[in-house]
Design a protein around this motif. Structure first.
Motif, PDB file in Angstrom:
ATOM      1  N   GLY A 100       3.065   0.466  31.911  1.00  0.00           N
ATOM      2  CA  GLY A 100       2.398   1.591  32.564  1.00  0.00           C
ATOM      3  C   GLY A 100       3.112   2.919  32.351  1.00  0.00           C
ATOM      4  N   LYS A 101       4.070   2.941  31.430  1.00  0.00           N
ATOM      5  CA  LYS A 101       4.827   4.154  31.050  1.00  0.00           C
ATOM      6  C   LYS A 101       5.747   4.677  32.148  1.00  0.00           C
ATOM      7  CE  LYS A 101       2.653   4.332  27.081  1.00  0.00           C
ATOM      8  NZ  LYS A 101       3.045   3.198  26.289  1.00  0.00           N
ATOM      9  N   LYS A 102       6.069   3.827  33.114  1.00  0.00           N
ATOM     10  CA  LYS A 102       6.998   4.211  34.179  1.00  0.00           C
ATOM     11  C   LYS A 102       8.396   3.707  33.819  1.00  0.00           C
ATOM     12  CE  LYS A 102       3.791   4.271  38.114  1.00  0.00           C
ATOM     13  NZ  LYS A 102       2.871   5.065  37.434  1.00  0.00           N
ATOM     14  N   PRO A 103       9.444   4.389  34.305  1.00  0.00           N
ATOM     15  CA  PRO A 103      10.803   3.908  34.025  1.00  0.00           C
ATOM     16  C   PRO A 103      11.016   2.508  34.617  1.00  0.00           C
ATOM     17  CG  PRO A 103      10.845   6.123  34.974  1.00  0.00           C
ATOM     18  CD  PRO A 103       9.434   5.624  35.084  1.00  0.00           C
ATOM     19  N   VAL A 104      11.727   1.675  33.887  1.00  0.00           N
ATOM     20  CA  VAL A 104      12.049   0.327  34.358  1.00  0.00           C
ATOM     21  C   VAL A 104      13.003   0.447  35.549  1.00  0.00           C
ATOM     22  CG1 VAL A 104      13.239  -1.816  33.741  1.00  0.00           C
ATOM     23  CG2 VAL A 104      11.715  -0.708  32.090  1.00  0.00           C
ATOM     24  N   LYS A 105      12.689  -0.266  36.633  1.00  0.00           N
ATOM     25  CA  LYS A 105      13.595  -0.286  37.789  1.00  0.00           C
ATOM     26  C   LYS A 105      14.853  -1.063  37.420  1.00  0.00           C
ATOM     27  CE  LYS A 105      10.127   0.177  41.381  1.00  0.00           C
ATOM     28  NZ  LYS A 105       9.441  -0.448  42.507  1.00  0.00           N
ATOM     29  N   ASN A 106      15.979  -0.613  37.926  1.00  0.00           N
ATOM     30  CA  ASN A 106      17.274  -1.258  37.674  1.00  0.00           C
ATOM     31  C   ASN A 106      17.635  -1.259  36.188  1.00  0.00           C
ATOM     32  OD1 ASN A 106      17.538  -1.976  40.486  1.00  0.00           O
ATOM     33  ND2 ASN A 106      16.059  -3.606  40.094  1.00  0.00           N
ATOM     34  N   VAL A 107      17.216  -0.216  35.482  1.00  0.00           N
ATOM     35  CA  VAL A 107      17.382  -0.169  34.028  1.00  0.00           C
ATOM     36  C   VAL A 107      18.833  -0.358  33.599  1.00  0.00           C
ATOM     37  CG1 VAL A 107      17.538   2.360  33.859  1.00  0.00           C
ATOM     38  CG2 VAL A 107      16.713   1.027  31.903  1.00  0.00           C
ATOM     39  N   GLU A 108      19.777   0.225  34.352  1.00  0.00           N
ATOM     40  CA  GLU A 108      21.182   0.108  33.945  1.00  0.00           C
ATOM     41  C   GLU A 108      21.658  -1.337  34.025  1.00  0.00           C
ATOM     42  OE1 GLU A 108      21.489   0.222  38.340  1.00  0.00           O
ATOM     43  OE2 GLU A 108      20.161   1.148  36.884  1.00  0.00           O
ATOM     44  N   LEU A 109      21.114  -2.108  34.963  1.00  0.00           N
ATOM     45  CA  LEU A 109      21.481  -3.521  35.063  1.00  0.00           C
ATOM     46  C   LEU A 109      20.791  -4.348  33.981  1.00  0.00           C
ATOM     47  CD1 LEU A 109      21.566  -4.043  38.931  1.00  0.00           C
ATOM     48  CD2 LEU A 109      23.471  -3.623  37.368  1.00  0.00           C
ATOM     49  N   TRP A 110      19.540  -4.041  33.686  1.00  0.00           N
ATOM     50  CA  TRP A 110      18.844  -4.745  32.601  1.00  0.00           C
ATOM     51  C   TRP A 110      19.549  -4.491  31.270  1.00  0.00           C
ATOM     52  CZ3 TRP A 110      15.992  -8.698  33.378  1.00  0.00           C
ATOM     53  CH2 TRP A 110      15.205  -8.808  34.529  1.00  0.00           C
ATOM     54  N   GLN A 111      19.997  -3.256  31.049  1.00  0.00           N
ATOM     55  CA  GLN A 111      20.706  -2.944  29.808  1.00  0.00           C
ATOM     56  C   GLN A 111      22.038  -3.684  29.752  1.00  0.00           C
ATOM     57  OE1 GLN A 111      20.621   1.345  30.160  1.00  0.00           O
ATOM     58  NE2 GLN A 111      18.789   1.504  28.880  1.00  0.00           N
ATOM     59  N   ARG A 112      22.706  -3.765  30.881  1.00  0.00           N
ATOM     60  CA  ARG A 112      23.982  -4.488  30.947  1.00  0.00           C
ATOM     61  C   ARG A 112      23.766  -5.986  30.706  1.00  0.00           C
ATOM     62  NH1 ARG A 112      27.705  -4.190  36.301  1.00  0.00           N
ATOM     63  NH2 ARG A 112      29.140  -5.876  35.731  1.00  0.00           N
ATOM     64  N   LEU A 113      22.697  -6.542  31.279  1.00  0.00           N
ATOM     65  CA  LEU A 113      22.382  -7.956  31.067  1.00  0.00           C
ATOM     66  C   LEU A 113      22.024  -8.211  29.603  1.00  0.00           C
ATOM     67  CD1 LEU A 113      21.981 -10.810  32.136  1.00  0.00           C
ATOM     68  CD2 LEU A 113      19.670 -10.151  32.844  1.00  0.00           C
ATOM     69  N   ASP A 114      21.266  -7.313  29.019  1.00  0.00           N
ATOM     70  CA  ASP A 114      20.890  -7.435  27.614  1.00  0.00           C
ATOM     71  C   ASP A 114      22.136  -7.475  26.727  1.00  0.00           C
ATOM     72  OD1 ASP A 114      18.935  -7.549  25.513  1.00  0.00           O
ATOM     73  OD2 ASP A 114      19.254  -5.408  25.150  1.00  0.00           O
ATOM     74  N   LEU A 115      23.081  -6.602  27.004  1.00  0.00           N
ATOM     75  CA  LEU A 115      24.335  -6.558  26.253  1.00  0.00           C
ATOM     76  C   LEU A 115      25.170  -7.817  26.502  1.00  0.00           C
ATOM     77  CD1 LEU A 115      25.948  -4.641  24.392  1.00  0.00           C
ATOM     78  CD2 LEU A 115      27.039  -3.737  26.447  1.00  0.00           C
ATOM     79  N   ALA A 116      25.237  -8.244  27.758  1.00  0.00           N
ATOM     80  CA  ALA A 116      26.036  -9.424  28.113  1.00  0.00           C
ATOM     81  C   ALA A 116      25.504 -10.683  27.444  1.00  0.00           C
ATOM     82  CB  ALA A 116      26.068  -9.604  29.629  1.00  0.00           C
ATOM     83  N   GLN A 117      24.192 -10.821  27.375  1.00  0.00           N
ATOM     84  CA  GLN A 117      23.642 -12.048  26.789  1.00  0.00           C
ATOM     85  C   GLN A 117      23.667 -12.023  25.266  1.00  0.00           C
ATOM     86  OE1 GLN A 117      19.653 -13.307  27.319  1.00  0.00           O
ATOM     87  NE2 GLN A 117      18.744 -11.415  26.589  1.00  0.00           N
ATOM     88  N   ALA A 118      23.775 -10.842  24.672  1.00  0.00           N
ATOM     89  CA  ALA A 118      23.722 -10.718  23.211  1.00  0.00           C
ATOM     90  C   ALA A 118      24.856 -11.473  22.522  1.00  0.00           C
ATOM     91  CB  ALA A 118      23.744  -9.244  22.808  1.00  0.00           C
ATOM     92  N   ARG A 119      25.986 -11.627  23.181  1.00  0.00           N
ATOM     93  CA  ARG A 119      27.124 -12.301  22.539  1.00  0.00           C
ATOM     94  C   ARG A 119      27.140 -13.814  22.776  1.00  0.00           C
ATOM     95  NH1 ARG A 119      31.474 -12.171  26.749  1.00  0.00           N
ATOM     96  NH2 ARG A 119      32.989 -12.837  25.232  1.00  0.00           N
TER      97      ARG A 119
END
Length: 155
Positions: free
Chosen positions: A98-117
């Protein structure tokens, strides 16, 4: 070769309010638990979804080397987000459909980085349904929240 599991949970008293996250990490070979570690933490003013995310993040960030791990969560928000929604969010510049900012974006980005390895398998279980490891993660989450809950006055 041992299998590695992280059982994660978040808790919140009020939403928002004081909250906590808990993690039970286990290395298992067959039926034998080879190693176990418990983690917990919390915040004074947070939401249940943030605590669920922080549980998963801390489970993955605490691993010292890239690992094959199954993360078990009772949060459909975390499971659906990390295995599905996140791909569209990233493609859309961290915006929802819906083109709205993702809630908790900083945590989702951190989770994305954490799981990447890691090589992560995500599994959902029903919460408060007698799953012993999930119940322990819930106890840890409540313990992580405890220092942030207001003290009740004695009568």
């Amino acid at each position: 070769m041992p299998e590695l599991f992280a059982y994660t949970d978040g808790a919140c008293s009020g939403n928002p309010g004081p909250g906590g996250w808990g993690v039970l990490l286990r290395a298992i070979e067959g039926e034998t638990v080879l190693k176990e570690r418990e983690l917990c933490g919390g915040e004074a003013e947070t939401t249940n979804n943030r605590m669920e995310l922080l549980a998963a993040i801390n489970a993955l960030e605490t691993l010292e080397r890239p690992s094959k791990i199954t993360v078990v969560t009772d949060s459909a928000y975390v499971k659906n987000g990390v295995t599905g929604w996140i791909f569209g969010w990233k493609r859309n510049g961290w915006k929802t459909a819906g083109k709205k900012p993702v809630k908790n974006v900083e945590l989702w980005q951190r989770l994305d980085l954490a799981q990447a390895r890691h090589d992560v398998t995500w599994k959902w279980v029903k919460g408060h349904a007698g799953h012993p490891e999930n119940e322990r993660a819930d106890e840890l989450a409540r313990a992580g929240m405890k220092p942030f809950k207001p003290k009740k006055a004695r009568a």
